[in-house]
Write an enzyme that holds these catalytic residues in place. Structure first.
Site, PDB file in Angstrom:
ATOM      1  CG  ASP A  99      25.452  59.355  20.205  1.00 23.51           C
ATOM      2  OD1 ASP A  99      24.833  60.413  20.415  1.00 23.51           O
ATOM      3  OD2 ASP A  99      26.688  59.257  20.345  1.00 23.51           O
TER       4      ASP A  99
ATOM      5  NE  ARG B 190      36.907  60.143  24.759  1.00 21.99           N
ATOM      6  CZ  ARG B 190      35.732  60.567  24.259  1.00 21.99           C
ATOM      7  NH1 ARG B 190      35.499  60.498  22.947  1.00 21.99           N
ATOM      8  NH2 ARG B 190      34.804  61.070  25.059  1.00 21.99           N
TER       9      ARG B 190
ATOM     10  CD  GLN C  41      29.842  65.710  23.396  1.00 20.23           C
ATOM     11  OE1 GLN C  41      29.431  66.833  23.686  1.00 20.23           O
ATOM     12  NE2 GLN C  41      29.493  65.098  22.280  1.00 20.23           N
TER      13      GLN C  41
ATOM     14  CB  SER D 281      27.756  64.987  29.449  1.00 23.18           C
ATOM     15  OG  SER D 281      28.508  65.472  28.343  1.00 23.18           O
TER      16      SER D 281
END
Length: 449
Positions: free
Chosen positions: A326, A33, A176, A174
């Protein structure tokens, strides 16, 4: 076959106590980012502590392809001379995002509302991952996408010439997808609204505000509502990237299960949208002290003192999944050395990561003598207690860096060595993993395949 060259087989052998200081790399999510928002700002953004794994390097290359000047000055020290919101130029060649789902989805978002065309590809793992979850909301802005069947890479994205703001409810948790929509909203007039039923990591919101975007977050009956006002002039920043809690998970987990271990992991991000693993480990009985809490680069951080612990299986709260998605692979390894059963629910998203992580961990743990149950959205590990895992297997990594590191952690405390068929993807997120673990006393070696 690795997406980054020849496979590198690696073997982890039962080790003595792990001791010392584990300086894990910068946070991958924040590193991506920082480069992207630096490219969308006007002027020079300076970044320290940038993760120099292949995923982030691929994002740096992509920003150059879109017209930004991205320069490395030394280890972790970079600058980005941005082109401004809406200032991307059309790339002359295909954008190769390597193994990075975060990279490709965020980059698609930030170009989707500019009148340019770009084609994206990646390695064998990334080309299997679904992109429709991003291209569908980007189409609402006016972007168009063509890719392989199932919405997979390679894919060409044609940005909207006259973008419109959107209101979008993210169908599955999410960060993303949320971030791609917010980045697309930067170059759309008016207000773009993103609604999350379950909060996900909030690095994009924090950093957008830091770069000068007008962004509000409200809690409403629909969930977490993020309101972004489009077409700002982003201001360049100095970004200090904190250390990655997802990378720290591997030495932390290894220290918990290797008898007699005592390590310090300094400067780890404690962002509440990322710390689910650490809450879970403490509930399992982990001896983790969170020392010297402070703020760096707009993110809360702490030094973690970690000692080997007697752990018990627990049921991980389903609502915690987004804050540790994750980390479930390495948690399943820790659970194998706990007393009792650990139940992980709400983990369906793991099936569409770099690999089907539920299946990959279940098969590898079973091969190492651990009893595992799985459903579409559930992973259950029946612990065998300290030193109780037989090990002795070769586990497939499926081009997935977190699967590779998880099974190498398993081998450090198993009765017999554990081998992974290909450790080369580790470089995408944790290029110093082998050296760092060896410095703590871990017995991990490259072996003949």
């Amino acid at each position: 076959m690795s997406g980054h060259g020849e496979p590198i087989a690696m073997t982890a052998t039962r080790s003595g106590p792990l001791t010392g200081r584990a300086e894990v790399p910068g946070d991958k999510s924040i590193s991506h980012r920082a480069l992207i928002l630096g490219a969308l700002a006007v002027g020079e953004t300076k970044v320290t502590g940038l993760l120099e794994g292949q995923d982030v390097l691929d994002t740096a290359s992509a920003m150059r392809a879109f017209g930004a000047e991205v320069i490395q000055h030394g280890p972790g020290s970079w600058s980005v001379h941005g082109v401004g919101v809406g200032g991307f130029s059309e790339p002359a060649d295909v954008i190769d995002c390597g193994n990075s789902g975060t990279g490709v989805r965020l980059i698609m978002g930030c170009m989707a509302t500019s009148p340019i065309t770009a084609t994206f590809t990646g390695d064998a793992s990334l080309r299997k991952r679904p992109m429709g979850r991003v291209t569908d909301p980007l189409a609402l802005f006016g972007a168009r996408a063509w890719g392989r069947s199932g919405g997979r890479l390679p894919m060409t994205l044609v940005g909207a010439a006259d973008p419109v703001p959107v209101r979008y409810t993210v169908p599955v948790p999410s960060a993303q997808v949320k971030s791609a929509v917010l980045l697309a909203g930067l170059n759309a007039p008016g207000q773009t609204v993103v609604i999350e039923r379950e909060p996900t990591r909030d690095h994009s919101e924090r950093m957008l505000r830091g770069f000068g975007a007008e962004l509000a977050v409200e809690d409403g009956p629909e969930g977490r509502v993020i309101i972004l006002t489009g077409q700002p002039e982003l201001r360049p920043q100095t970004v200090a990237v904190p250390r990655d809690p997802s990378s720290a998970a591997f030495p932390v987990s290894a220290a918990l299960i290797v008898e007699g271990s005592d390590i310090l992991v300094p400067g780890v991000s404690q962002n509440p949208t990322r710390n689910g693993l650490y809450l879970t480990l403490v509930e399992m009985g982990a001896d983790i002290a969170f020392q010297n809490p402070r703020e760096e680069g707009g993110e809360p951080v702490a030094d973690l003192r970690v000692r080997a612990s007697s752990l018990k299986g627990i049921e991980v709260p389903e609502e915690r999944a987004a804050s540790m998605i994750d980390e479930y692979p390495v948690l399943s390894v820790v659970a194998a050395f706990a007393e009792g059963t650990t139940v992980m629910r709400g983990v369906r998203e793991l099936r569409v990561k770099e690999s089907d992580r539920i299946d990959a961990m279940a098969r590898g743990l079973e091969a190492c003598g651990v009893r595992v149950e799985e459903e579409e959205d559930v992973l259950i590990v029946h612990g065998m207690g300290p030193g109780g895992v037989p090990g002795g297997a070769t586990c497939r990594t499926h081009l997935d860096h977190r699967i590779a590191m998880s099974f190498l952690v398993l081998g450090l405390a198993s009765q017999r060595p554990v081998t992974v068929d290909d450790g080369s993807p580790i470089a995408t997120s944790f290029p110093v993993f082998e050296r760092l673990m060896a410095g703590l006393g871990a017995d991990i070696a490259r072996t003949a395949p």
